[in-house]
Write an enzyme that holds these catalytic residues in place. Sequence first.
Site, PDB file in Angstrom:
ATOM      1  N   HIS A 351      -7.888   1.547   2.292  1.00  0.00           N
ATOM      2  CA  HIS A 351      -8.385   2.727   1.578  1.00  0.00           C
ATOM      3  C   HIS A 351      -7.687   2.860   0.225  1.00  0.00           C
ATOM      4  CE1 HIS A 351      -9.387   7.076   0.972  1.00  0.00           C
ATOM      5  NE2 HIS A 351     -10.524   6.646   1.483  1.00  0.00           N
ATOM      6  N   CYS A 352      -6.399   2.563   0.201  1.00  0.00           N
ATOM      7  CA  CYS A 352      -5.610   2.722  -1.036  1.00  0.00           C
ATOM      8  C   CYS A 352      -6.041   1.777  -2.150  1.00  0.00           C
ATOM      9  CB  CYS A 352      -4.127   2.457  -0.764  1.00  0.00           C
ATOM     10  SG  CYS A 352      -3.402   3.446   0.526  1.00  0.00           S
ATOM     11  N   ILE A 353      -6.588   0.620  -1.801  1.00  0.00           N
ATOM     12  CA  ILE A 353      -6.926  -0.366  -2.833  1.00  0.00           C
ATOM     13  C   ILE A 353      -8.380  -0.266  -3.275  1.00  0.00           C
ATOM     14  CG2 ILE A 353      -5.108  -1.990  -2.184  1.00  0.00           C
ATOM     15  CD1 ILE A 353      -7.236  -3.677  -0.746  1.00  0.00           C
TER      16      ILE A 353
END
EC number: 3.5.3.12
Length: 359
Positions: A351-353
């Site tokens: 999700h962060c990338i």
Amino acid sequence: MQTSTPKADGFWMPGEHSPLSSVWLAWPTRPDNWREQAVPGQATFAHFIERLSDYVTVKVAVVPEQEAQARAMLPEKVQIFAMPYNDSWMRDIGPTMVVNSAGEKRAVNWQFNAWGGELDGLYDDWSDDETIAKRVAEQEGAVCYDAPLILEGGSIHSDGEGTVYTTEECLLHPSRNPDLSRADIEAHLKDYLGIEKVIWLPQGLFNDETNGHIDNILHVVKPGEVILTVCEDNADPQYAISQKALDVLANETDARGRHIKVHQMPLPGPLYMSEDEAAGLEQPDRMAREAGERLGASYANFLICNGAVFYPLLDSTQDDRAKDVLEKAFPEHTIVGIPSREVLLGGGNLHCITQQIPA
């Protein structure tokens, strides 16, 4: 640039479960965050992007000097855009997209200070990161709002129907907006996300170097329904954090008055950085990582995308349990596991990338 606000103009932040037109990433290169000159990280990104590109148009920002190398590693249909940035967490440096009832898209450009600025930011120079939201908005042909708030995209989750979830640990952290009260921050979230209600969990995941992003502990399935990371070992620091979050969710209703259904997601590990992994990093003062350090590992850090859910494979003893939770929560979706320890070593996960662009 718009001088009004999304809410005043009739725009709101849709949920990730809504249809997406594209997903953006930024190619990993930083040798102090991605071990062995980012080679294992790039291989992980390439595998994820290849799988993701079966479901959505994938767009990848690449620093100019790595453009040829990224092109050689990525499928032909993946679009590449040369632009400068400081590190590859597109969730946090990219724009938050908002939509209106006519289907128009606009972008919110938050202020960014590398997860803490002078107080506890992860690197000293984030000037290129601060340009990314506008560059992405430009490529998407979207008008941009400049929000008067330091905020990372991983610190908010929207249900698309007036509710945003966040954590007190992150948004009220002294390294973000120390001059703003909780009420001030809530007012800005309502104005720039077009929402009516903020649900605050006390803390995020234990030892998360983002100061407790919501996307590492909770994910929205759909309005009135969430997945929450719950630790079963009452001797683990995560146990109490998750119990407090369960209490909040049990006693809250969303913007439409719904009680919130919670799917409990197991915790991987706990997982720790190995000697070899730490040895492969160039160690700066701010982002120093040591062998034996507990990693901020979570299965909640997944991406919903057009009929698929991409989740991190992190722990062979728990991966299948995590998949079971996702299959129950998303019975119509294809559940795709992506080996992603290399992303975890960098400080986040799938999700962060990524940063999604609504259809």
